[in-house]
Design a protein around this motif. Structure first.
Motif, short mmCIF file in Angstrom:
data_model
loop_
_atom_site.label_atom_id
_atom_site.label_comp_id
_atom_site.label_asym_id
_atom_site.label_seq_id
_atom_site.Cartn_x
_atom_site.Cartn_y
_atom_site.Cartn_z
N ALA A 95 -24.65 33.55 6.79
CA ALA A 95 -25.71 33.36 5.79
C ALA A 95 -25.41 34.12 4.50
O ALA A 95 -25.89 33.75 3.43
N GLN A 96 -24.59 35.16 4.63
CA GLN A 96 -24.21 35.94 3.45
C GLN A 96 -22.91 35.44 2.81
O GLN A 96 -22.40 36.05 1.88
N GLY A 97 -22.40 34.32 3.33
CA GLY A 97 -21.21 33.73 2.74
C GLY A 97 -19.89 34.21 3.31
O GLY A 97 -18.82 33.89 2.77
N GLN A 98 -19.92 34.97 4.39
CA GLN A 98 -18.68 35.43 5.00
C GLN A 98 -18.03 34.31 5.81
O GLN A 98 -18.70 33.36 6.23
N ARG A 99 -16.73 34.45 6.04
CA ARG A 99 -15.98 33.41 6.76
C ARG A 99 -16.11 33.59 8.27
O ARG A 99 -16.11 34.71 8.78
N MET A 100 -16.19 32.45 8.95
CA MET A 100 -16.34 32.45 10.40
C MET A 100 -15.19 33.22 11.08
O MET A 100 -15.41 34.04 11.98
N PHE A 101 -13.96 32.95 10.64
CA PHE A 101 -12.79 33.59 11.27
C PHE A 101 -12.89 35.11 11.19
O PHE A 101 -12.66 35.82 12.16
N GLU A 102 -13.26 35.63 10.01
CA GLU A 102 -13.35 37.07 9.82
C GLU A 102 -14.48 37.67 10.66
O GLU A 102 -14.34 38.75 11.23
N LEU A 103 -15.57 36.94 10.75
CA LEU A 103 -16.70 37.42 11.56
C LEU A 103 -16.33 37.46 13.04
O LEU A 103 -16.72 38.38 13.77
N MET A 104 -15.60 36.44 13.50
CA MET A 104 -15.15 36.42 14.89
C MET A 104 -14.22 37.59 15.17
O MET A 104 -14.32 38.26 16.23
N GLN A 105 -13.31 37.86 14.25
CA GLN A 105 -12.39 38.98 14.42
C GLN A 105 -13.15 40.30 14.46
O GLN A 105 -12.86 41.17 15.30
N LYS A 106 -14.11 40.46 13.57
CA LYS A 106 -14.88 41.69 13.52
C LYS A 106 -15.70 41.88 14.79
O LYS A 106 -15.86 43.01 15.27
N ALA A 107 -16.19 40.79 15.35
CA ALA A 107 -16.98 40.85 16.58
C ALA A 107 -16.10 40.91 17.83
O ALA A 107 -16.61 40.99 18.95
#
Length: 351
Positions: free
Chosen positions: A270-282
Motif C-alpha cells: 500500500a506504501q508502494g514497495q515492491r512485492m519481491f523486496e517485501l517477501m525478502q524482508k519477511a
C-alpha cells in the motif's frame, strides 16, 4: 552417489555398492530401504550379518579392528551400523572416513540414521561415504501424493480403490505411515475373495471399517493448510493438535506469524514497495512466495486488519484471561482469511 528412496530399487538391480547410508525421519521408509539392501546382499551371497548401534561410549577403534580378525574367514558379510543421532562424533567420523577410503574385503556396510541435515551432509565422513558408496535419503510422500502412495501399497496386495477412497484414507493416516502400513496388512483379510491375477476393488465402507484415525500432525502443518486455503485440512489439523495436547500458545504463535506476515506485506504494498523486496524482508522462502501471494489476494486489507485485532484477543484467551474457546475462534479466524466464513458471524460470537 546420492539417491531418493524411490530410486533404490533400480540402483540395487544395477549393482550392490560396498557402502550404504540410509537416512530419514520416517521409520517405515528407512526400515524398508534397509530391508531392500539386506535382501539384495543375501541374494549375492552375503549371508553373514553383524549389527552394532553406535551410542555414547561406543568403541570405534575396537569396532574397526574387529574386522581384521573376521577377514581371516572367507564368508561374505553384511555389517549394519545404526547411528541413533546421525552424529558419529570426531572419532566415529574419522573411523567411517577410514572405512570409506579402504573398505574391508567381502563386506557390505549398511549405515542407518535419522534424516541428516545440510550441515551433517557436508561433514567429511558423510561426503566420504557418498563418494565411496551410496547415500539414500528417504522422505514421506508430500500430502498431494499420499493417496497415490497408498494406492501403490494396496497394489502389492492385489487391491485397488477409487480416488475418493484413497483420499479419505490419506486424511486419516497423514503423518503416520507406519500405522498406514499396519492397516494395509488388515485390508486383504477384509476384502472380498479375489480371483487369480485380478485386483479387488475396495469400497469406502470396507476401508472405513478397517482404518482408524491415526493421523499425526506437526504445528507447521497449520501454516501449510492455511496458505493453501485447504479448509478441510486446516480444521482437521487444528482438531488433531488440540486432541494431542499441543500447547495452544504455540499453535497461535505459528498461525499468528503467518497473519502478521500477510499484514506487513500488504501494508508495504500500500506504501508502494515492491512485492519481491517485501517477501525478502519477511524471509518468505521462494517456494512459499506464490502461496503467500494468493493468501494476500484472498484476505484483503479489511480482513487482515480484523485478524490482527482478533490475534490480540486470542492471545489473552489462550492465557485464560477471557472465557472464549480460543481453539474454536482460532479456527474461525483461519476460515475467514480463507474466505470460508464471514467476519460478521465470527465477530458476533467473539467480540
Amino acid at each position: 552417489m546420492k539417491l531418493r528412496g524411490e530410486q533404490l530399487d533400480g540402483a540395487l538391480k544395477r549393482a550392490l555398492s560396498p557402502i550404504w547410508l540410509v537416512s530419514g525421519d520416517e521409520p517405515l521408509l528407512t526400515d524398508e530401504a534397509a530391508a531392500q539392501i539386506r535382501s539384495a546382499a543375501r541374494a549375492q551371497g552375503f549371508a553373514e550379518r553383524h549389527s552394532w548401534q553406535a551410542e555414547t561410549g561406543f568403541n570405534w577403534r575396537e569396532w574397526l579392528a574387529g574386522f581384521d580378525s573376521l577377514s581371516l574367514f572367507s564368508n561374505q558379510r553384511l555389517v549394519e551400523l545404526r547411528l541413533p543421532t546421525g552424529k558419529p562424533g570426531i572419532e566415529g567420523g574419522k573411523t567411517l572416513e577410514a572405512w570409506a577410503a579402504n573398505p574391508p574385503a567381502d563386506t557390505v556396510l549398511l549405515i542407518t540414521a535419522p534424516r541428516l541435515d545440510k550441515a551433517s551432509l557436508s561433514t567429511k565422513w558423510a561426503t566420504a561415504i557418498e563418494r565411496a558408496g551410496i547415500l539414500v535419503q528417504t522422505a514421506p510422500p508430500p500430502l498431494e501424493r499420499l493417496p497415490e502412495w497408498i494406492g501403490e501399497r494396496l497394489a502389492r496386495h492385489q487391491l485397488k480403490a477409487e480416488h475418493d477412497t484413497l483420499a479419505w484414507q490419506a486424511a486419516r493416516v497423514e503423518g503416520n505411515l507406519l500405522a498406514a502400513h499396519q492397516q494395509h496388512q488388515k485390508l486383504p483379510l477384509m476384502a472380498p475373495q479375489r480371483q487369480s491375477g485380478k485386483s479387488v476393488l475396495l469400497t469406502l465402507p470396507t476401508v472405513r471399517s478397517a482404518v482408524a484415525d491415526v493421523a499425526r500432525y506437526d504445528v507447521g502443518d497449520i501454516s501449510d493448510a492455511f496458505l493453501k486455503a485447504d479448509a478441510a485440512r486446516f480444521c482437521r489439523v487444528l482438531d488433531g493438535l488440540r486432541n494431542e495436547g499441543e500447547a495452544l500458545v504455540l499453535v497461535l504463535t505459528v498461525l499468528g506469524n503467518e497473519v502478521r506476515t500477510l499484514y506487513r506485506i500488504h501494508a508495504g504494498l500500500a506504501q508502494g514497495q515492491r512485492m519481491f523486496e517485501l517477501m525478502q524482508k519477511a524471509r518468505v522462502w521462494d517456494s512459499r512466495q506464490p502461496l503467500v501471494e494468493r493468501a494476500l489476494k484472498r484476505a484483503g486489507p479489511d480482513k487482515l486488519a480484523w485478524a490482527m485485532r482478533m490475534l490480540s484477543r486470542l492471545d489473552r484467551a489462550s492465557k485464560g484471561l477471557l472465557r472464549e474457546d480460543a481453539w474454536d475462534e482460532l479456527k474461525q479466524l483461519g476460515l475467514v482469511l480463507m474466505n470460508r466464513a464471514s467476519m460478521q458471524s465470527t465477530a458476533t460470537a467473539f467480540l
